[in-house]
Design a protein around this motif. Sequence first.
Motif, mmCIF file in Angstrom:
data_model
loop_
_atom_site.group_PDB
_atom_site.id
_atom_site.type_symbol
_atom_site.label_atom_id
_atom_site.label_comp_id
_atom_site.label_asym_id
_atom_site.label_seq_id
_atom_site.Cartn_x
_atom_site.Cartn_y
_atom_site.Cartn_z
ATOM 1 N N VAL A 86 37.192 30.569 36.048
ATOM 2 C CA VAL A 86 38.112 29.663 35.356
ATOM 3 C C VAL A 86 37.369 28.412 34.896
ATOM 4 O O VAL A 86 37.542 27.943 33.757
ATOM 5 C CB VAL A 86 39.299 29.294 36.266
ATOM 6 N N GLU A 89 35.140 29.155 31.932
ATOM 7 C CA GLU A 89 35.935 29.381 30.728
ATOM 8 C C GLU A 89 36.469 28.068 30.158
ATOM 9 O O GLU A 89 36.720 27.962 28.950
ATOM 10 C CB GLU A 89 37.103 30.314 31.067
ATOM 11 N N SER A 90 36.631 27.059 31.000
ATOM 12 C CA SER A 90 37.270 25.812 30.591
ATOM 13 C C SER A 90 36.308 24.800 29.973
ATOM 14 O O SER A 90 36.747 23.867 29.295
ATOM 15 C CB SER A 90 37.965 25.168 31.802
ATOM 16 N N TRP A 223 39.758 17.115 33.543
ATOM 17 C CA TRP A 223 39.731 18.510 33.116
ATOM 18 C C TRP A 223 41.077 19.210 33.246
ATOM 19 O O TRP A 223 41.245 20.322 32.733
ATOM 20 C CB TRP A 223 38.681 19.291 33.924
ATOM 21 N N ARG A 226 42.685 20.644 30.262
ATOM 22 C CA ARG A 226 41.845 21.528 29.453
ATOM 23 C C ARG A 226 41.501 22.843 30.153
ATOM 24 O O ARG A 226 40.695 23.623 29.653
ATOM 25 C CB ARG A 226 40.550 20.797 29.081
ATOM 26 N N VAL A 227 42.106 23.085 31.297
ATOM 27 C CA VAL A 227 41.815 24.312 32.032
ATOM 28 C C VAL A 227 42.360 25.520 31.279
ATOM 29 O O VAL A 227 43.510 25.530 30.823
ATOM 30 C CB VAL A 227 42.423 24.248 33.450
ATOM 31 N N ARG A 228 41.519 26.545 31.143
ATOM 32 C CA ARG A 228 41.901 27.783 30.460
ATOM 33 C C ARG A 228 42.030 28.896 31.499
ATOM 34 O O ARG A 228 41.029 29.320 32.087
ATOM 35 C CB ARG A 228 40.851 28.162 29.417
ATOM 36 N N VAL A 232 46.660 34.867 30.222
ATOM 37 C CA VAL A 232 47.772 34.072 29.704
ATOM 38 C C VAL A 232 49.074 34.756 30.093
ATOM 39 O O VAL A 232 49.308 35.919 29.750
ATOM 40 C CB VAL A 232 47.686 33.918 28.173
ATOM 41 N N GLU A 236 52.815 27.470 32.501
ATOM 42 C CA GLU A 236 52.385 26.507 31.495
ATOM 43 C C GLU A 236 51.779 25.286 32.176
ATOM 44 O O GLU A 236 52.311 24.788 33.160
ATOM 45 C CB GLU A 236 53.550 26.082 30.609
ATOM 46 N N VAL A 242 47.315 28.671 35.671
ATOM 47 C CA VAL A 242 46.279 29.354 36.442
ATOM 48 C C VAL A 242 46.896 30.185 37.560
ATOM 49 O O VAL A 242 46.469 31.313 37.832
ATOM 50 C CB VAL A 242 45.283 28.334 37.038
#
Length: 383
Positions: A86, A89-90, A223, A226-228, A232, A236, A242
């Motif tokens: 994670v 990716e972020s 951060w 901005r965590v991805r 998905v 939210e 996550v």
Amino acid sequence: MTPIPGAREMFSLDPEVIQLNHGSYGAVPVEVQERQAELRAEMERMPDRFFARLPARLAVARERVAAFLNSSGAAFVANATEGVAVALESVPLAAGDEILHTDHGYAAVERALRRRAGESGARLVRVALGDDPVAAVLGGVTARTRIAVLDHVSSAGARLLPVARLAGELAARDVVTVVDGAHAPGMLPVDLDAVNADFWVGNLHKWAFAPRPAALLHVAPRWRGRVRPLVVSYGEGFPDAVEFQGTRDYTALLAAPYGLDVLERLGLDRVRAHNAALAAYGQRVVAEALREAGLCADAPQTTGYPGVPMRVVRLASGLGSTKAEADALCAEILDRLGCQIKIEPVGLLRLSAQIYNTPGDYDRLAAGLPDILRSRRGLLRAI
């Protein structure tokens, strides 16, 4: 090393096996297993209600674990490997950026780094920690270094790194710090807000008595927006995006606070002191037995790190130096001595200590291991 009364009976471990490898997969107290079973039964009785109430219950469980580690912003993940993924990716990466890592990194994390570098065009820079990890890490930083991935306690070598100091030094150089803290929760006192890494992830199912899989990902304030997430789903924002990914089995996460309850009831300081002292004893007696037989590459004094209940013994050259050989040795030791151990494929025998262990466990390994290694060395020479 005063034994904790009744500790062995708290676990459902096979009584025929001496478990000296707690560091790999942990062991879950029976009462925590029972609580997880209750949660699963509740889920199966009325799935709709269980999942409708799940986000709020996850938040309560997360807050309990986050308070234990003093994290002001965290999300549950399955394990440290997922948490590192994670983080990778972020953080945006471009061609020519550098990802710094060390020669003590965990194998699965190393694979994730290679994939992220290949996708982004970034370059991996691997540094050898040597005797001065701060100098080694900072010496590897260049103007192109974007991310540094560090271990809190390394898996293979049971090495404790000064992650708070390194995070501060790296922040001053505008480097994002990702800490693989897989072993730290429960093992060590951890203050994540004080460590101040950009990302830090630790497993709860190793030394914090949680069911598997369960881990906590701490993210610094800058951060969190901005965590991805890797998948998905309906969650939210951070931490929900996550943490919530549909119909997973979340019972290990919900039961994680009960593992902390067990630790705190036993006494954190008591458990930590017992385990660290017992690991040091185990390292000493095994190293002495192997040294007398000419099967140990360590210096006369064995080493370890304060508070870390894992120690390593370096086997003589050629023993356990490949994955196949290390796995075969572990299997033979389990079969002949009834001892479950871990050998890293660089000839490092790693011993763990937990409250269910006693000095006699390591004495048994020390008594029988030289003969097995002598036989193994003879086979290798004959090939």
